[in-house]
Design a protein around this motif. Structure first.
Motif, PDB file in Angstrom:
ATOM      1  N   VAL A   1      -4.823   7.895   5.778  1.00 30.76           N
ATOM      2  CA  VAL A   1      -5.895   8.471   6.599  1.00 30.76           C
ATOM      3  C   VAL A   1      -7.244   8.310   5.879  1.00 30.76           C
ATOM      4  O   VAL A   1      -7.358   8.579   4.685  1.00 30.76           O
ATOM      5  N   GLY A   2      -8.217   7.809   6.613  1.00 33.47           N
ATOM      6  CA  GLY A   2      -9.545   7.581   6.043  1.00 33.47           C
ATOM      7  C   GLY A   2      -9.747   6.156   5.551  1.00 33.47           C
ATOM      8  O   GLY A   2     -10.880   5.713   5.362  1.00 33.47           O
ATOM      9  N   ARG A   3      -8.667   5.437   5.364  1.00 34.35           N
ATOM     10  CA  ARG A   3      -8.793   4.047   4.866  1.00 34.35           C
ATOM     11  C   ARG A   3      -8.961   3.072   6.030  1.00 34.35           C
ATOM     12  O   ARG A   3      -8.597   3.351   7.168  1.00 34.35           O
ATOM     13  N   LEU A   4      -9.502   1.902   5.716  1.00 37.47           N
ATOM     14  CA  LEU A   4      -9.612   0.858   6.730  1.00 37.47           C
ATOM     15  C   LEU A   4      -8.204   0.441   7.159  1.00 37.47           C
ATOM     16  O   LEU A   4      -7.336   0.191   6.313  1.00 37.47           O
ATOM     17  N   LYS A   5      -7.991   0.362   8.473  1.00 41.36           N
ATOM     18  CA  LYS A   5      -6.670  -0.043   8.972  1.00 41.36           C
ATOM     19  C   LYS A   5      -6.291  -1.422   8.442  1.00 41.36           C
ATOM     20  O   LYS A   5      -5.138  -1.656   8.062  1.00 41.36           O
ATOM     21  N   ALA A   6      -7.248  -2.322   8.405  1.00 41.84           N
ATOM     22  CA  ALA A   6      -6.957  -3.695   7.972  1.00 41.84           C
ATOM     23  C   ALA A   6      -6.426  -3.701   6.539  1.00 41.84           C
ATOM     24  O   ALA A   6      -5.475  -4.428   6.230  1.00 41.84           O
ATOM     25  N   GLU A   7      -7.012  -2.873   5.677  1.00 45.40           N
ATOM     26  CA  GLU A   7      -6.570  -2.837   4.271  1.00 45.40           C
ATOM     27  C   GLU A   7      -5.230  -2.128   4.127  1.00 45.40           C
ATOM     28  O   GLU A   7      -4.345  -2.596   3.398  1.00 45.40           O
ATOM     29  N   ALA A   8      -5.102  -0.986   4.807  1.00 44.80           N
ATOM     30  CA  ALA A   8      -3.848  -0.226   4.704  1.00 44.80           C
ATOM     31  C   ALA A   8      -2.675  -1.051   5.229  1.00 44.80           C
ATOM     32  O   ALA A   8      -1.576  -1.028   4.669  1.00 44.80           O
ATOM     33  N   LEU A   9      -2.905  -1.797   6.310  1.00 51.24           N
ATOM     34  CA  LEU A   9      -1.839  -2.610   6.876  1.00 51.24           C
ATOM     35  C   LEU A   9      -1.546  -3.816   5.986  1.00 51.24           C
ATOM     36  O   LEU A   9      -0.376  -4.154   5.753  1.00 51.24           O
ATOM     37  N   ALA A  10      -2.591  -4.437   5.458  1.00 50.45           N
ATOM     38  CA  ALA A  10      -2.406  -5.608   4.594  1.00 50.45           C
ATOM     39  C   ALA A  10      -1.495  -5.260   3.413  1.00 50.45           C
ATOM     40  O   ALA A  10      -0.579  -6.026   3.086  1.00 50.45           O
ATOM     41  N   GLU A  11      -1.717  -4.106   2.806  1.00 51.55           N
ATOM     42  CA  GLU A  11      -0.872  -3.689   1.668  1.00 51.55           C
ATOM     43  C   GLU A  11       0.588  -3.581   2.070  1.00 51.55           C
ATOM     44  O   GLU A  11       1.482  -4.042   1.358  1.00 51.55           O
ATOM     45  N   GLN A  12       0.823  -2.965   3.231  1.00 58.35           N
ATOM     46  CA  GLN A  12       2.215  -2.779   3.672  1.00 58.35           C
ATOM     47  C   GLN A  12       2.864  -4.117   4.031  1.00 58.35           C
ATOM     48  O   GLN A  12       4.039  -4.348   3.742  1.00 58.35           O
ATOM     49  N   LEU A  13       2.082  -5.006   4.645  1.00 52.56           N
ATOM     50  CA  LEU A  13       2.635  -6.319   5.029  1.00 52.56           C
ATOM     51  C   LEU A  13       3.023  -7.121   3.788  1.00 52.56           C
ATOM     52  O   LEU A  13       4.036  -7.825   3.781  1.00 52.56           O
ATOM     53  N   LEU A  14       2.223  -6.990   2.741  1.00 48.87           N
ATOM     54  CA  LEU A  14       2.535  -7.732   1.511  1.00 48.87           C
ATOM     55  C   LEU A  14       3.749  -7.140   0.785  1.00 48.87           C
ATOM     56  O   LEU A  14       4.434  -7.845   0.054  1.00 48.87           O
ATOM     57  N   GLN A  15       4.024  -5.851   1.032  1.00 44.08           N
ATOM     58  CA  GLN A  15       5.263  -5.281   0.492  1.00 44.08           C
ATOM     59  C   GLN A  15       6.461  -5.833   1.252  1.00 44.08           C
ATOM     60  O   GLN A  15       7.517  -6.078   0.670  1.00 44.08           O
ATOM     61  N   ILE A  16       6.275  -6.038   2.562  1.00 45.83           N
ATOM     62  CA  ILE A  16       7.361  -6.599   3.381  1.00 45.83           C
ATOM     63  C   ILE A  16       7.605  -8.060   3.005  1.00 45.83           C
ATOM     64  O   ILE A  16       8.735  -8.493   2.846  1.00 45.83           O
ATOM     65  N   ASN A  17       6.522  -8.826   2.886  1.00 42.06           N
ATOM     66  CA  ASN A  17       6.642 -10.247   2.530  1.00 42.06           C
ATOM     67  C   ASN A  17       5.534 -10.637   1.540  1.00 42.06           C
ATOM     68  O   ASN A  17       4.415 -10.947   1.946  1.00 42.06           O
TER      69      ASN A  17
END
Lengths: 63, 189
Positions: B56-72
């Motif tokens: 919460v409060g973070r840029l969606k693009a950054e928060a999602l990018a981190e999670q996507l890189l954990q996935i792949n």
């Protein structure tokens, strides 16, 4: 003419007229006119002809 | 090794549709993603979007990018933190022939489709109509134009109904599935 896959007879007017008559919210639509995307600015100048094929997509909110 | 690792997909908007589409494409092994969103994560997003309270409060693009890189970890990500407008849409997506439209505003959806479809190489998979708790079976994929697929029920509007995770994810699933089908060479919805 064919509009959204249905045969439409007897309509006379522009794309804009058709959208208004059928209560579309113009800012929410995309219109394919004979296979090409039609820009909003063209809606008032394109007069529909009997062999035209029109596909109107009206978007709703949510994403 | 995925058959999709040399494939590229752009995602416009990283809310309930876009964040879930991105996760599904990353899990499927799509090699390159463009993420475009200017917004920050809010508490009210957590019921359906792929974010956690810590985001919460973070840029969606950054928060999602981190999670996507954990996935792949091998995923090649391009992130653009920008509001998509009629002025920048063509430039933002210029190098991306396949675009998922996942914006929330109906007029913004129409604007993006009208702008991008003037490029004859573009294919767009759009989402329209996934609010509320109507039947899951009402959500479908349709090829509405030569280069436009629309997923959703085309009717239920977030202006009239609340947004709930299941139908949002069902719609995102339709979009991600259509993208994978197109990348595999199948054009039928």
């Amino acid at each position: 003419m064919k509009i959204n896959g249905e045969d439409v007879a007897g309509f006379c007017g522009t794309v804009w007229d058709y959208l208004e008559q059928h209560k579309y919210q113009v800012e929410r639509v995309a219109v394919e006119y004979n296979g090409e995307i039609l820009q909003w600015a063209q809606y008032q100048s394109v007069i529909l002809q009997p062999d035209d094929v029109l596909e109107i997509v009206s978007f709703v909110g949510g994403g | 090794m995925s058959c999709y690792q040399d494939k590229a997909v752009a995602i416009a908007g990283l809310g309930g549709l876009g964040s879930n589409i991105a996760v599904m494409l990353a899990r499927s092994g799509v090699g390159k993603l463009l993420l475009v969103d200017y917004d920050r994560v809010e508490h009210s997003n957590l019921n359906r979007q792929y974010y956690l309270p810590c985001h919460v409060g973070r840029l969606k693009a950054e928060a999602l990018a981190e999670q996507l890189l954990q996935i792949n970890p091998a995923l090649q990500l391009t992130v653009r933190v920008e509001k998509i407008t009629v002025g920048n849409a063509a430039e933002l997506f210029a190098q991306w022939p396949l675009v998922c439209e996942a914006l929330d505003d109906a007029a913004a959806k129409a604007m993006l489709i009208n702008t991008l479809l003037t490029d004859k190489k573009k294919i767009i998979v759009s989402g329209s109509g996934m609010a509320g708790l109507g039947s899951a079976n009402a959500i479908y994929t349709a090829r509405k134009m030569a280069r436009l697929y629309v997923c959703g029920d085309e009717h239920s509007d977030m202006g009239q109904e609340n947004m709930w995770a299941p139908r949002v994810q069902i719609c995102a699933g339709h979009q991600a599935n259509m993208v994978l089908r197109l990348l595999a060479g199948w054009q039928e919805p």
